[in-house]
Design an enzyme around this catalytic site. Structure first.
Site, short mmCIF file in Angstrom:
data_model
loop_
_atom_site.label_atom_id
_atom_site.label_comp_id
_atom_site.label_asym_id
_atom_site.label_seq_id
_atom_site.Cartn_x
_atom_site.Cartn_y
_atom_site.Cartn_z
N GLU A 188 0.82 -1.22 0.00
CA GLU A 188 0.00 0.00 0.00
C GLU A 188 0.86 1.28 0.00
OE1 GLU A 188 -3.00 -0.45 3.06
OE2 GLU A 188 -4.03 -1.97 1.86
N GLU A 302 -5.36 -8.14 -0.86
CA GLU A 302 -6.12 -7.88 0.37
C GLU A 302 -7.53 -7.48 -0.01
OE1 GLU A 302 -4.87 -5.10 3.36
OE2 GLU A 302 -2.76 -5.70 3.21
#
Length: 501
Positions: A188, A302
């Site tokens: 991320e 995810e």
């Protein structure tokens, strides 16, 4: 029998304890699901159960983690596990001597990856976070374990770390094995998990160095990114790789059911939790297929219904219909989707303070399976071919023996009470009489949350209470019934229906 067990037994008797079959008031209008058992089907790979996320790498050394992984493997087709922080200092991989020369130690790395491979599960290698002596800043992300998120202070040392890491894996496990792994660069980077500024170009610099270092050791290893939150950067990442001849074998990104439309789509619409993941998956699919590399595998490394701690979401039977609906929406648009996570052995916000706290996992503390665990158990029973059906509340599949396996559900948003739903299966194309064999996960079947609440929500349940909760989490046996009988599903219920002679 304990007071709690007596209460549950009496309640079950009062409700004519038969999954989904009791008379229920105020059902919605019946839905007739019309199915042609002889219809042409298409392949239906189980993309939702081949990969799971987990707490950071070091936690995989714990017995509780490994027991939860064994339990997950027993009810799914899990092939890969992804976790953060394999390069963080607690694993001891990177150090420097007094002269600043790199020193490597792969002892914990071997124990971590051996623990997966001993269970016939491969690592999905997320290359993060920055070792302290290699970090250009000691700024840490505010997780409990304080991962360092800065770029390297010396890219030559970073490149050599990645190369030595890769060589060690090949030497220990062999190239044919490691070629089946995935190597994902960071986590991320569009959020404060990456300290480079500006974040996108500095991430691309990290990616280029990392991908080239891996490929310099073996061009056959798979590397990808950008591992972004909120389905971000995919188009630009692919363009960067093409323009800079940077190796890329897959794209990865993340989404959560309660992400905002402003972050995912740049719009101000209200997208319900039911639809957010499916819409994000379609967006990225369209981006990749319109890109210069349209055949790149797409991995959602995810996803979950919430990125927050919401007991009424991830700990609750809500997860069954939510998961099934995502499968319906995402089928054909992705290579794999990795639920974050399989276990609540997880410490991003610190040591768990009570067994049900809105954790991401399928299994709560003390090895207590949640409703989501049993939902995965049922969804695993779906076949490997999908038959089209005109319903937003059903998945119709066929297995290798030609048997129909049907998932049906009663979705309601977690903030809604919902109402019972009556379903009727109208099936053509069958030869001879058939019955329906049904298993259900809902608030009364295969979910321990109500039992925990009836106990008074103990933060630290006794050993006896833990056993009661595990018993409450047990999925009842399947029940056979006449195919013509309607099926009444309570709110948040997921049913798996097998059609048998």
């Amino acid at each position: 029998m304990s007071k709690l067990l007596t209460l549950l037994a009496c309640s079950a008797a009062a409700l004519q304890f038969a999954p989904g079959f009791a008379q229920q008031p105020e059902t919605t209008a019946p839905e007739i699901i019309t199915i042609d058992a002889s219809a042409t089907a298409r392949p239906f790979p189980h993309f939702w159960e081949i990969m799971f996320g987990s707490g950071r790498a070091n936690l995989s050394l714990r017995d509780s983690y490994r027991r939860d992984l064994d339990a997950t493997r027993a009810i799914t087709s899990v092939q890969y596990v992804r976790f953060h922080a394999i390069l963080s200092d607690e694993n001891g991989i990177y150090d420097e001597d007094a002269q600043g020369h790199p020193v490597y130690n792969f002892s914990y790395l071997d124990q971590i990856y051996d623990g997966l491979l001993d269970r016939h599960i491969r690592p999905f290698v997320e290359l993060s976070f920055m070792p302290r002596k290699l970090a250009s800043s000691q700024a840490a992300f505010p997780f409990w374990y304080k991962p360092l998120v800065a770029p390297p202070n010396n890219y030559a040392h970073w490149d050599e770390l990645i190369a030595q890491f890769t060589r060690h894996l090949l030497a220990r496990y062999g190239e044919p094995e490691v070629e089946q792994w995935y190597f994902e660069v960071w986590n991320e980077p569009n959020l404060p998990f990456w300290g480079g500024r500006p974040n996108e170009p500095t991430y691309y610099e990290l990616y280029d160095h990392t991908a080239r270092a891996i490929k310099s050791v073996s061009p056959n290893l798979r590397v990808g990114g950008p591992a972004t939150a909120q389905a971000a950067w995919v188009e630009r990442f692919i363009r960067h790789c093409v323009d800079n001849q940077s190796p890329v074998d897959f794209v990865s990104t993340h989404v959560y059911g309660n992400d905002k439309s402003e972050d995912i789509f740049g719009t101000h619409e209200t997208i319900p939790r039911r639809d957010m993941v499916g819409r994000a998956v379609k967006k990225v699919y369209d981006q990749v297929h319109a890109s210069p590399l349209p055949s790149l595998p797409i991995i959602w490394s995810e996803y979950n219904a919430s990125y927050m701690a919401e007991t009424g979401v991830t700990d609750a039977p809500f997860m069954g219909p939510w998961l099934a609906n995502n499968i319906r929406l995402c089928d054909g648009l992705t290579t794999a989707m990795s639920l974050w996570t399989f276990s609540d052995v997880f410490e991003e916000q610190g040591v768990i303070k009570q067994p049900f706290h809105g954790g991401f996992g399928l299994i709560a503390a003390y090895g207590i399976p949640k409703a989501a665990f049993n939902a995965f158990r049922l969804l695993h029973m779906l076949g490997n071919e999908r038959i089209p059906v005109a319903s937003a509340n059903a998945l119709v599949t066929r297995d290798a023996d030609g048997q129909l396996a049907i998932a049906v559900w009663n979705y309601a948003a977690p903030e809604e009470a919902g109402s019972p739903r009556e379903l009727r299966l109208a099936i053509t194309g069958l030869t001879g009489p058939h019955r329906a064999r049904i298993q259900i996960v809902d608030a009364q079947h295969g979910s321990p949350l109500a039992a925990w609440e009836a106990m008074g929500r103990p933060a630290f349940p006794t050993r006896h209470q833990i056993q009661v909760l595990r018993d409450a989490a047990t999925l009842p046996d399947a029940v056979d019934r006449d195919l013509a009988q309607p099926l009444v599903l309570q709110p948040y219920a997921l049913a798996l229906v097998k059609i048998i002679p």
